[in-house]
Design a protein around this motif. Structure first.
Motif, PDB file in Angstrom:
ATOM      1  N   LEU A 142       0.765  -1.361   0.008  1.00  0.00           N
ATOM      2  CA  LEU A 142      -0.059  -0.074  -0.027  1.00  0.00           C
ATOM      3  C   LEU A 142       0.822   1.217  -0.016  1.00  0.00           C
ATOM      4  CD1 LEU A 142      -3.335   0.958   0.230  1.00  0.00           C
ATOM      5  CD2 LEU A 142      -2.688   1.078   2.644  1.00  0.00           C
ATOM      6  N   HIS A 143       0.334   2.291  -0.750  1.00  0.00           N
ATOM      7  CA  HIS A 143       0.966   3.597  -0.603  1.00  0.00           C
ATOM      8  C   HIS A 143       0.237   4.295   0.573  1.00  0.00           C
ATOM      9  CE1 HIS A 143       3.170   3.248  -4.439  1.00  0.00           C
ATOM     10  NE2 HIS A 143       1.803   2.914  -4.983  1.00  0.00           N
ATOM     11  N   ILE A 144       1.194   5.293   1.064  1.00  0.00           N
ATOM     12  CA  ILE A 144       0.686   6.170   2.161  1.00  0.00           C
ATOM     13  C   ILE A 144      -0.511   6.962   1.917  1.00  0.00           C
ATOM     14  CG2 ILE A 144       1.322   7.665   3.959  1.00  0.00           C
ATOM     15  CD1 ILE A 144       2.854   5.127   4.026  1.00  0.00           C
ATOM     16  N   GLY A 145      -0.496   7.518   0.819  1.00  0.00           N
ATOM     17  CA  GLY A 145      -1.719   8.381   0.455  1.00  0.00           C
ATOM     18  C   GLY A 145      -1.363   9.920   0.149  1.00  0.00           C
ATOM     19  N   GLY A 146      -2.172  10.644   0.646  1.00  0.00           N
ATOM     20  CA  GLY A 146      -1.962  12.016   0.224  1.00  0.00           C
ATOM     21  C   GLY A 146      -1.360  12.958   1.191  1.00  0.00           C
ATOM     22  N   VAL A 147      -1.020  14.200   1.085  1.00  0.00           N
ATOM     23  CA  VAL A 147      -0.626  15.165   1.964  1.00  0.00           C
ATOM     24  C   VAL A 147      -1.579  15.977   2.597  1.00  0.00           C
ATOM     25  CG1 VAL A 147       1.298  17.076   2.165  1.00  0.00           C
ATOM     26  CG2 VAL A 147       1.607  14.888   0.788  1.00  0.00           C
ATOM     27  N   TYR A 148      -2.554  16.480   1.658  1.00  0.00           N
ATOM     28  CA  TYR A 148      -3.653  17.263   2.328  1.00  0.00           C
ATOM     29  C   TYR A 148      -3.399  18.418   2.930  1.00  0.00           C
ATOM     30  CZ  TYR A 148      -5.907  12.792   1.197  1.00  0.00           C
ATOM     31  OH  TYR A 148      -6.051  11.479   0.848  1.00  0.00           O
ATOM     32  N   GLY A 149      -2.042  19.099   2.537  1.00  0.00           N
ATOM     33  CA  GLY A 149      -1.657  20.354   2.846  1.00  0.00           C
ATOM     34  C   GLY A 149      -0.876  20.326   4.242  1.00  0.00           C
ATOM     35  N   ASP A 150      -0.918  19.145   4.954  1.00  0.00           N
ATOM     36  CA  ASP A 150       0.024  19.102   6.276  1.00  0.00           C
ATOM     37  C   ASP A 150       0.619  17.527   6.225  1.00  0.00           C
ATOM     38  OD1 ASP A 150       0.906  18.702   8.897  1.00  0.00           O
ATOM     39  OD2 ASP A 150      -0.948  20.136   9.640  1.00  0.00           O
ATOM     40  N   LYS A 151       1.898  17.340   5.828  1.00  0.00           N
ATOM     41  CA  LYS A 151       2.247  16.155   5.614  1.00  0.00           C
ATOM     42  C   LYS A 151       2.402  15.554   7.148  1.00  0.00           C
ATOM     43  CE  LYS A 151       5.901  13.802   3.248  1.00  0.00           C
ATOM     44  NZ  LYS A 151       7.159  14.075   2.071  1.00  0.00           N
ATOM     45  N   ALA A 152       2.806  16.158   8.212  1.00  0.00           N
ATOM     46  CA  ALA A 152       2.938  15.666   9.520  1.00  0.00           C
ATOM     47  C   ALA A 152       1.807  15.238  10.033  1.00  0.00           C
ATOM     48  CB  ALA A 152       3.468  16.431  10.359  1.00  0.00           C
ATOM     49  N   ALA A 153       0.616  15.782   9.855  1.00  0.00           N
ATOM     50  CA  ALA A 153      -0.778  15.251  10.159  1.00  0.00           C
ATOM     51  C   ALA A 153      -1.288  14.260   9.342  1.00  0.00           C
ATOM     52  CB  ALA A 153      -1.802  16.442  10.345  1.00  0.00           C
ATOM     53  N   ALA A 154      -0.967  14.160   8.218  1.00  0.00           N
ATOM     54  CA  ALA A 154      -1.492  13.107   7.101  1.00  0.00           C
ATOM     55  C   ALA A 154      -0.725  11.919   7.601  1.00  0.00           C
ATOM     56  CB  ALA A 154      -1.017  13.549   5.731  1.00  0.00           C
ATOM     57  N   THR A 155       0.606  11.779   7.945  1.00  0.00           N
ATOM     58  CA  THR A 155       1.563  10.667   8.185  1.00  0.00           C
ATOM     59  C   THR A 155       1.012  10.135   9.923  1.00  0.00           C
ATOM     60  OG1 THR A 155       3.334  11.604   7.406  1.00  0.00           O
ATOM     61  CG2 THR A 155       3.938  10.080   9.259  1.00  0.00           C
ATOM     62  N   GLN A 156       0.602  11.180  10.717  1.00  0.00           N
ATOM     63  CA  GLN A 156       0.011  10.578  11.942  1.00  0.00           C
ATOM     64  C   GLN A 156      -1.283  10.114  11.683  1.00  0.00           C
ATOM     65  OE1 GLN A 156       2.010  10.533  14.721  1.00  0.00           O
ATOM     66  NE2 GLN A 156       0.026   9.143  15.282  1.00  0.00           N
ATOM     67  N   ARG A 157      -1.946  10.506  10.658  1.00  0.00           N
ATOM     68  CA  ARG A 157      -3.474   9.773  10.484  1.00  0.00           C
ATOM     69  C   ARG A 157      -3.225   8.369  10.010  1.00  0.00           C
ATOM     70  NH1 ARG A 157      -5.243  14.607   8.281  1.00  0.00           N
ATOM     71  NH2 ARG A 157      -4.683  14.005   6.090  1.00  0.00           N
ATOM     72  N   PHE A 158      -2.133   8.103   9.052  1.00  0.00           N
ATOM     73  CA  PHE A 158      -1.814   6.836   8.763  1.00  0.00           C
ATOM     74  C   PHE A 158      -1.662   5.924   9.746  1.00  0.00           C
ATOM     75  CE2 PHE A 158       0.269   3.247   6.942  1.00  0.00           C
ATOM     76  CZ  PHE A 158       0.082   3.055   5.692  1.00  0.00           C
ATOM     77  N   ILE A 159      -0.779   6.485  10.651  1.00  0.00           N
ATOM     78  CA  ILE A 159      -0.477   5.849  11.811  1.00  0.00           C
ATOM     79  C   ILE A 159      -1.627   5.327  12.781  1.00  0.00           C
ATOM     80  CG2 ILE A 159       0.834   5.714  13.953  1.00  0.00           C
ATOM     81  CD1 ILE A 159       3.130   7.152  12.557  1.00  0.00           C
ATOM     82  N   HIS A 171      -0.901  -7.707   9.774  1.00  0.00           N
ATOM     83  CA  HIS A 171       0.027  -8.877   9.655  1.00  0.00           C
ATOM     84  C   HIS A 171       0.602  -8.682   8.316  1.00  0.00           C
ATOM     85  CE1 HIS A 171       2.402 -12.124  10.630  1.00  0.00           C
ATOM     86  NE2 HIS A 171       1.541 -13.141  10.015  1.00  0.00           N
ATOM     87  N   ARG A 172      -0.203  -8.580   7.361  1.00  0.00           N
ATOM     88  CA  ARG A 172       0.243  -8.652   5.913  1.00  0.00           C
ATOM     89  C   ARG A 172       0.631  -7.250   5.376  1.00  0.00           C
ATOM     90  NH1 ARG A 172      -1.032 -13.710   4.035  1.00  0.00           N
ATOM     91  NH2 ARG A 172      -2.559 -14.799   4.935  1.00  0.00           N
ATOM     92  N   LEU A 173       0.419  -6.291   5.879  1.00  0.00           N
ATOM     93  CA  LEU A 173       0.558  -4.800   5.306  1.00  0.00           C
ATOM     94  C   LEU A 173       1.988  -4.446   5.205  1.00  0.00           C
ATOM     95  CD1 LEU A 173      -1.524  -2.815   3.927  1.00  0.00           C
ATOM     96  CD2 LEU A 173      -1.275  -1.373   5.889  1.00  0.00           C
ATOM     97  N   VAL A 174       2.331  -3.963   4.117  1.00  0.00           N
ATOM     98  CA  VAL A 174       3.683  -3.488   3.650  1.00  0.00           C
ATOM     99  C   VAL A 174       3.442  -2.260   3.045  1.00  0.00           C
ATOM    100  CG1 VAL A 174       4.904  -5.615   3.935  1.00  0.00           C
ATOM    101  CG2 VAL A 174       4.268  -4.400   1.773  1.00  0.00           C
ATOM    102  N   ILE A 175       4.571  -1.145   3.232  1.00  0.00           N
ATOM    103  CA  ILE A 175       4.158   0.147   2.493  1.00  0.00           C
ATOM    104  C   ILE A 175       5.214   0.499   1.641  1.00  0.00           C
ATOM    105  CG2 ILE A 175       2.647   0.905   4.397  1.00  0.00           C
ATOM    106  CD1 ILE A 175       5.187   2.321   5.788  1.00  0.00           C
ATOM    107  N   GLU A 176       4.865   1.606   0.640  1.00  0.00           N
ATOM    108  CA  GLU A 176       5.780   1.644  -0.518  1.00  0.00           C
ATOM    109  C   GLU A 176       5.868   3.072  -0.701  1.00  0.00           C
ATOM    110  OE1 GLU A 176       5.757   0.899  -5.369  1.00  0.00           O
ATOM    111  OE2 GLU A 176       4.230   0.187  -4.054  1.00  0.00           O
ATOM    112  N   ASN A 177       7.100   3.476  -0.912  1.00  0.00           N
ATOM    113  CA  ASN A 177       7.444   4.971  -1.490  1.00  0.00           C
ATOM    114  C   ASN A 177       6.587   5.106  -2.978  1.00  0.00           C
ATOM    115  OD1 ASN A 177       9.505   3.156  -2.608  1.00  0.00           O
ATOM    116  ND2 ASN A 177      10.438   4.931  -3.475  1.00  0.00           N
ATOM    117  N   ASP A 178       6.242   6.665  -2.952  1.00  0.00           N
ATOM    118  CA  ASP A 178       5.608   6.838  -4.065  1.00  0.00           C
ATOM    119  C   ASP A 178       6.347   7.983  -5.074  1.00  0.00           C
ATOM    120  OD1 ASP A 178       4.663   9.713  -3.491  1.00  0.00           O
ATOM    121  OD2 ASP A 178       3.490   8.465  -2.021  1.00  0.00           O
TER     122      ASP A 178
END
Length: 421
Positions: A142-159, A171-178
Motif C-alpha cells: 500500500l502507498h501512504i496516500g495524500g498530504v492534504y496540506g499538512d504532511k505531518a498530520a497526514a502521516t499521523q493519520r496513517f499511523i 500482519h500482511r500490510l507493507v508500505i511503499e514509497n511513491d
C-alpha cells in the motif's frame, strides 16, 4: 532471489480475468465471474509453476465488487474448495504471492468515508490471502496516500488509522514509497513506527528522492532492516521509465543491462524483485535468465525458443547471429543474447521476413489443421506477402489454432505478443 510480475500473463488472452458493470452485477453474474476468475487464477499459478516463476502479484479484481454492497456472496465459504486448491499449489511450489490495492484505497484520508472504504478494501485483500491459506510472508502493498496540506498530520493519520485494521491486515500490510508525496525516507520512518516492512520502488525513488543523498543500494539495505524472518525475504519493486510517456509511466519491457546494473549493487541478503512492466511475464523470464548461474546455456536456449519466430519476423541477420552465439555452451552469453534480441526487435519489419516467420510457426500446426483451416492460413499468408499490415491478422489466426490444438511450443512463444497485447 526471486523475480515476479503483476496480475496478468502477457500474450495469453485466454488467461484474462473478467468483470462486469455495476448495473449488470446480479448474483448469478457475480458467481459466474468469480468462478471464472478463480479458474483463471489457478491457470496463471500453473503457468508460473511450469516456468519456475516464484513471485506473483494477484489481481485485486478476482472477486468482482468485493467490497461493494451489491456483492452479498459469501465467497470465502462458497468457493472454499477452489481457494484451497490454488493455495495448495502456491505453497507446494514455494511461490510467494502478494496483492496491491488500487489508488483509491487511501488510509490517511481526512474523509471518514474514504478511510472506512480503505479499511474494508485492505480487509478484503487480507481475507483473500487468508482464504488461500498462505502465511504472513504473502503481503498487501500500500502507498501512504495524500498530504492534504499538512504532511505531518497526514502521516499521523496513517499511523492512527493503521491501528483500526484487523489483525490479518496488520500482519500482511507493507508500505511503499511513491513518486509524488512520500519518499523512501518518509516511508521508512512510518514503517519503523508501526513495526511493519517497507518496499523500495526504484522508479518512484528516481522521481521523488529524499534530500539525504544515499545510493540506491544503501536505501535498499536500510529498507531490509524493516523485514523480519516472519515477513519473508525483503521485496523491492523494479521498473523503468517509458521514454515516450508521462513521468512515472512504466516501460514496455525491462532493459536487461539496466536491470543487471541494479542487481550487481544489491546487498547479499535474500531479496525478491517484483517487476512493474507492460510485458509482465516476458520480462520476468528474461530477468530470471539473466541471474541464472547454473544451467545457464539451457536457460538461454529455452528463452531463444520463445523469441526465435519473433526475431525471425524482423531480422534474418540477427536470427543467424543468435544461432551462432548459442553454439558456445560454456560462456555466460545472456547479456549478448538479449543485446541481439533487442536489436532484432527494433529492426523495421518487412513483408518478406514476416512471411518466413509465419511459415515457420505454421509448420507446427499444418499437420493438425483441417482443410478449411489450411486454406484460410495459406490465403492469409499470401496476402501478408503483399501487405505487411496483415501480419497481426495472420498471427491471431495462428494463435487461435495454437489454442485449439494446444500446441505448447507456440503458446509459449513470444511471437504472437504484438498482435495480442
Amino acid at each position: 532471489m526471486n523475480i515476479g510480475y503483476a496480475c496478468q500473463i502477457a500474450g495469453r488472452p485466454e488467461f484474462k480475468i473478467t468483470t462486469c458493470r455495476l448495473k449488470n452485477a446480479t448474483e448469478p453474474r457475480l458467481r459466474e465471474i468469480t468462478k471464472h476468475n478463480l479458474t483463471i487464477l489457478e491457470k496463471m499459478i500453473d503457468y508460473n509453476i511450469t516456468h519456475g516463476i516464484r513471485l506473483f502479484r494477484i489481481s485485486s479484481d478476482i472477486i468482482p465488487f468485493a467490497t461493494h454492497p451489491v456483492n452479498t456472496i459469501d465467497w470465502r465459504t462458497d468457493y472454499q474448495a477452489q481457494f484451497k486448491q490454488i493455495g495448495d499449489k502456491i505453497k507446494k511450489s514455494g511461490m510467494r504471492v502478494s496483492m496491491h490495492p488500487g489508488q483509491y484505497c487511501v488510509l490517511n484520508s481526512p474523509d471518514a468515508c474514504v478511510v472506512r472504504s480503505a479499511i474494508e478494501e485492505i480487509a478484503y485483500h487480507a481475507a483473500f490471502l487468508d482464504a488461500l491459506g498462505v502465511d504472513g510472508r504473502h503481503k498487501i502493498v500500500l502507498h501512504i496516500g495524500g498530504v492534504y496540506g499538512d504532511k505531518a498530520a497526514a502521516t499521523q493519520r496513517f499511523i492512527d488509522h493503521f491501528e483500526r485494521l484487523d489483525e490479518s491486515s496488520k500482519h500482511r500490510l507493507v508500505i511503499e514509497n511513491d513518486e509524488r508525496s512520500y519518499h523512501i525516507s518518509n516511508v521508512i520512518n512510518i514503517a519503523e513506527a508501526l513495526n511493519i516492512p517497507c518496499v523500495f520502488d526504484n522508479l518512484h525513488h528516481a522521481i521523488n528522492a529524499p534530500r539525504t543523498q544515499k545510493t540506491t543500494a544503501l536505501w535498499i539495505k536500510i529498507c531490509a532492516r524493516t523485514w523480519t524472518k516472519a515477513d519473508g525475504p525483503q521485496k523491492i519493486h523494479y521498473s523503468e521509465q517509458a521514454l515516450d510517456k508521462k513521468i512515472g509511466a512504466h516501460s514496455d519491457t525491462t532493459d536487461h543491462r539496466h536491470f543487471m546494473a541494479l542487481v550487481r549493487q544489491l546487498h547479499t541478503g535474500e531479496i525478491d524483485i517484483m517487476l512493474e512492466v507492460k510485458d509482465k511475464n516476458i520480462s520476468a523470464l528474461k530477468c530470471m535468465a539473466l541471474i541464472q548461474k547454473r544451467y545457464q546455456a539451457k536457460v538461454i536456449e529455452a528463452e531463444w525458443a520463445r523469441y526465435k519466430y519473433w526475431v525471425l519476423s524482423r531480422s534474418k541477420q540477427q536470427y543467424d547471429a543468435i544461432r551462432n552465439l548459442l553454439k558456445d555452451k560454456k560462456t555466460d552469453l545472456s547479456l549478448t543474447f538479449y543485446d541481439l534480441v533487442t536489436e532484432a526487435l527494433k529492426t523495421p519489419p518487412s513483408a518478406g521476413q514476416a512471411v518466413v516467420a509465419a511459415e515457420h510457426a505454421w509448420g507446427h500446426l499444418k499437420k493438425l489443421a483441417n482443410p478449411i483451416e489450411k486454406a484460410a492460413v495459406m490465403m492469409l499468408v499470401k496476402k501478408l506477402g503483399r501487405n505487411l499490415k496483415k501480419e497481426d491478422v495472420v498471427k491471431r489466426k495462428l494463435y487461435r489454432l495454437s489454442v485449439k490444438y494446444q500446441v505448447a511450443y507456440l503458446l509459449d512463444s513470444h511471437y504472437f505478443l504484438s498482435a495480442l497485447g
